[in-house]
Design an enzyme around this catalytic site. Structure first.
Site, PDB file in Angstrom:
ATOM      1  N   GLY A   4      -6.545   1.263   4.574  1.00  0.00           N
ATOM      2  CA  GLY A   4      -7.925   1.734   4.695  1.00  0.00           C
ATOM      3  C   GLY A   4      -8.469   2.252   3.387  1.00  0.00           C
ATOM      4  N   GLY A   5      -7.565   2.613   2.455  1.00  0.00           N
ATOM      5  CA  GLY A   5      -7.996   3.027   1.126  1.00  0.00           C
ATOM      6  C   GLY A   5      -8.830   4.294   1.124  1.00  0.00           C
ATOM      7  N   GLY A  17     -18.256  11.254 -10.839  1.00  0.00           N
ATOM      8  CA  GLY A  17     -18.102   9.808 -10.769  1.00  0.00           C
ATOM      9  C   GLY A  17     -16.678   9.392 -10.472  1.00  0.00           C
ATOM     10  N   ARG A  18     -16.479   8.088 -10.440  1.00  0.00           N
ATOM     11  CA  ARG A  18     -15.164   7.509 -10.174  1.00  0.00           C
ATOM     12  C   ARG A  18     -14.855   6.477 -11.240  1.00  0.00           C
ATOM     13  NH1 ARG A  18     -13.236   8.702  -5.188  1.00  0.00           N
ATOM     14  NH2 ARG A  18     -11.768   6.955  -5.249  1.00  0.00           N
ATOM     15  N   TYR A  31     -24.788  10.717  -5.932  1.00  0.00           N
ATOM     16  CA  TYR A  31     -24.792  10.613  -4.464  1.00  0.00           C
ATOM     17  C   TYR A  31     -23.625  11.362  -3.829  1.00  0.00           C
ATOM     18  CZ  TYR A  31     -21.167   6.958  -4.317  1.00  0.00           C
ATOM     19  OH  TYR A  31     -19.987   6.267  -4.412  1.00  0.00           O
ATOM     20  N   GLU A  42       0.855  -1.185   0.000  1.00  0.00           N
ATOM     21  CA  GLU A  42       0.000   0.000   0.000  1.00  0.00           C
ATOM     22  C   GLU A  42       0.889   1.232   0.000  1.00  0.00           C
ATOM     23  OE1 GLU A  42      -2.388   2.861  -0.170  1.00  0.00           O
ATOM     24  OE2 GLU A  42      -3.352   0.891  -0.201  1.00  0.00           O
ATOM     25  N   HIS A  60     -41.260  -1.412  19.512  1.00  0.00           N
ATOM     26  CA  HIS A  60     -42.014  -0.150  19.466  1.00  0.00           C
ATOM     27  C   HIS A  60     -41.535   0.762  20.586  1.00  0.00           C
ATOM     28  CE1 HIS A  60     -45.377   2.640  19.071  1.00  0.00           C
ATOM     29  NE2 HIS A  60     -45.508   2.578  20.401  1.00  0.00           N
ATOM     30  N   ALA A 117       3.687  -0.364  -5.967  1.00  0.00           N
ATOM     31  CA  ALA A 117       3.872  -1.638  -6.664  1.00  0.00           C
ATOM     32  C   ALA A 117       3.958  -1.437  -8.177  1.00  0.00           C
ATOM     33  CB  ALA A 117       2.713  -2.572  -6.331  1.00  0.00           C
ATOM     34  N   CYS A 129     -12.031   4.583   1.258  1.00  0.00           N
ATOM     35  CA  CYS A 129     -13.154   4.551   2.198  1.00  0.00           C
ATOM     36  C   CYS A 129     -12.795   5.155   3.550  1.00  0.00           C
ATOM     37  CB  CYS A 129     -13.646   3.127   2.367  1.00  0.00           C
ATOM     38  SG  CYS A 129     -15.008   2.970   3.547  1.00  0.00           S
TER      39      CYS A 129
END
Length: 467
Positions: free
Chosen positions: A38-39, A274-275, A188, A33, A446, A116, A41
């Site tokens: 964790g990237g 977007g991605r 979103y 990495e 409830h 990498a 997100c």
């Protein structure tokens, strides 16, 4: 030269879950990495955005507590220190990424921080920086290669990131809040952050090429969100495309579907169109895998076209969701250990963290119809739910979709405050093959928002109790 059984490129949700599970199963595992584990997100996506959204909602509540507040709460001149907010958000990110790093270490995963570069399907080099051949740290041989490189924001070629033009990543850590923000793309990501910035006191404009916001969701689910957007005073520019910034960089040039051009004065522009899968910069082309555009093609075990080369998460296509990547990563680790697994989920829930929130799981009524399934559907509004009333959040509804012949549930949708927490119940019912009678006959606590789930099933059966 080092060697391992499983080499993973990418430490996001898919990669780190695959690594942990593989190590638990006794597989010699190395994870590469370039940044913190964790990237997207954990570091610059799901977690920090939800923290910022929460802070914005809390601040906005205070600004709404005036002398005529129905709750009887009065607050004078609330202020927000955005630097402290960002520091709080970063603290959450640090704790979570630190926790992931600790789990990887505890389970014996060899984590290498570096960039990498794939030599072939069995060999990967690690450099200190991308494209830096002189600083190659080591070469690793592996039996299995797992690609979990994620995705990155789409950049408009005529509006590169820099200056007043920012990505969603940069929007999560503002040094100061702009006076005005234009959000290009009302999907979103654009809606979540656009509404958050508006609640923080920024004048927000939304620009969307299609004729409504959240075009990926059905119109009934979007209506309560659109109402909230208008209440916030967010300016909507629908059926519009962007042409770029003006020469001074002080306004965004717009073009309507009728061809009319105009300029929108704005201090900052966030591009959220977007991605795309991250498939460049690490030598993927050397493998000559089967691709679908920029997406690696995989089968239902996440195998690519090359033996013992696997791909999971965003790099393997839609839906680009962290929980999908996690499930795929766990599965690949178990397959490599000798277990029999396939990725055929009954449902992958998706949540839009606007306010109100939207959650979808399985098929909508229109999707079921297009699939040739004769279905019945029924909704229960939160305006008839006691818990929603006590939360002063009675906009929205829960909807169930089931086969007409045997009442097998094939989909759930909901829009409302906090409905993301209903996603687990939705997905469980679909995975377990529940029928309307199963949900209708289950006693729900409830008062709770979950009662709307039971009531929707009861209504589909023709005997709702509270509407």
């Amino acid at each position: 030269m080092q060697s391992c059984t499983l080499l993973i490129i990418g430490g996001g949700p898919g990669g780190y879950v695959a690594a942990i599970r593989a190590a638990q199963l006794g597989i010699s595992t190395t994870l590469i990495e370039s940044e913190n584990v964790g990237g997207t997100c954990l570091n610059v996506g799901c977690i920090p955005s939800k923290a910022l959204i929460h802070a914005a909602q809390e601040f906005h509540k205070l600004t709404g507590y005036s002398a005529d507040s129905p709750l009887g709460i009065q607050v004078q001149s609330p202020r927000i220190d955005i630097a402290r907010t960002v520091a709080w958000k970063d603290g959450i990110v640090g704790r979570l990424t630190g926790g992931v790093a600790a789990l990887l270490k505890k389970n014996g995963v060899h984590v290498i921080k570096g960039w990498a570069r794939i030599i072939d399907g069995k060999t990967v080099e690690v450099a200190a920086a991308p494209g830096d051949d002189a600083d190659v740290v080591l070469r690793i041989a592996c039996e299995h290669l797992l690609l979990a490189t994620g995705s990155q924001p789409v950049e408009l070629p005529f509006m590169p990131f820099g200056g007043p033009v920012i990505s969603s990543t940069q929007a999560l850590s503002p040094a100061v809040l702009p006076q005005s923000l234009a959000v290009v793309g009302a999907g979103y990501i654009g809606l979540e952050l656009g509404m958050a910035y508006s609640r923080l006191g920024v004048q927000v404009s939304l620009i969307e090429a299609q004729d409504r916001i959240l075009p990926a969701y059905d119109a009934d689910l979007v209506k309560p969100v659109q109402t909230a957007v208008r209440k916030l005073g967010i300016s909507l520019h629908l059926s519009c495309s962007v042409l770029g910034m003006n020469e001074k960089g002080s306004a965004l040039r717009l073009k309507t579907s009728q061809g009319d051009e105009s300029e929108l004065p704005v201090e900052q522009v966030m591009v959220a169109v977007g991605r795309r899968a991250r498939v460049t910069g690490f030598g993927l082309e050397s493998l000559m895998l089967d691709m679908d555009g920029t997406v690696i093609q995989v089968d239902d075990q996440c195998r690519t076209s090359m033996r013992n080369v696997w791909a999971i998460g965003d790099v393997a296509g839609e839906p680009m969701l962290a929980h999908r990547a996690m499930a795929q990563g766990e599965m690949v680790a178990e397959i490599i250990s000798g277990k029999q697994r396939r990725f055929v989920p009954a449902s992958i829930p998706a949540v839009c963290f606007t306010d109100p929130e939207i959650v979808v799981s399985g098929l909508s009524p229109d999707e079921a119809k297009r699939a040739g399934i004769d279905c019945i559907s029924a909704s229960f509004p939160f305006s008839a739910n006691g818990r929603a009333m006590t939360l002063d959040a009675n906009d929205g509804f829960v909807r169930v979709v089931a086969r007409r012949d045997n009442h097998l549930i094939v989909g759930w949708q909901a829009v409302g405050s906090g409905v993301s927490e209903l996603s687990a119940a939705f997905s469980q019912s679909l995975e377990m093959g529940a029928r309307l009678e199963d949900v209708a006959g289950t006693i729900h606590a409830h008062p709770s928002l979950g009662e709307a789930v039971q009531e929707a099933a009861l209504r589909a059966l023709g005997h709702a109790l509270h509407i």
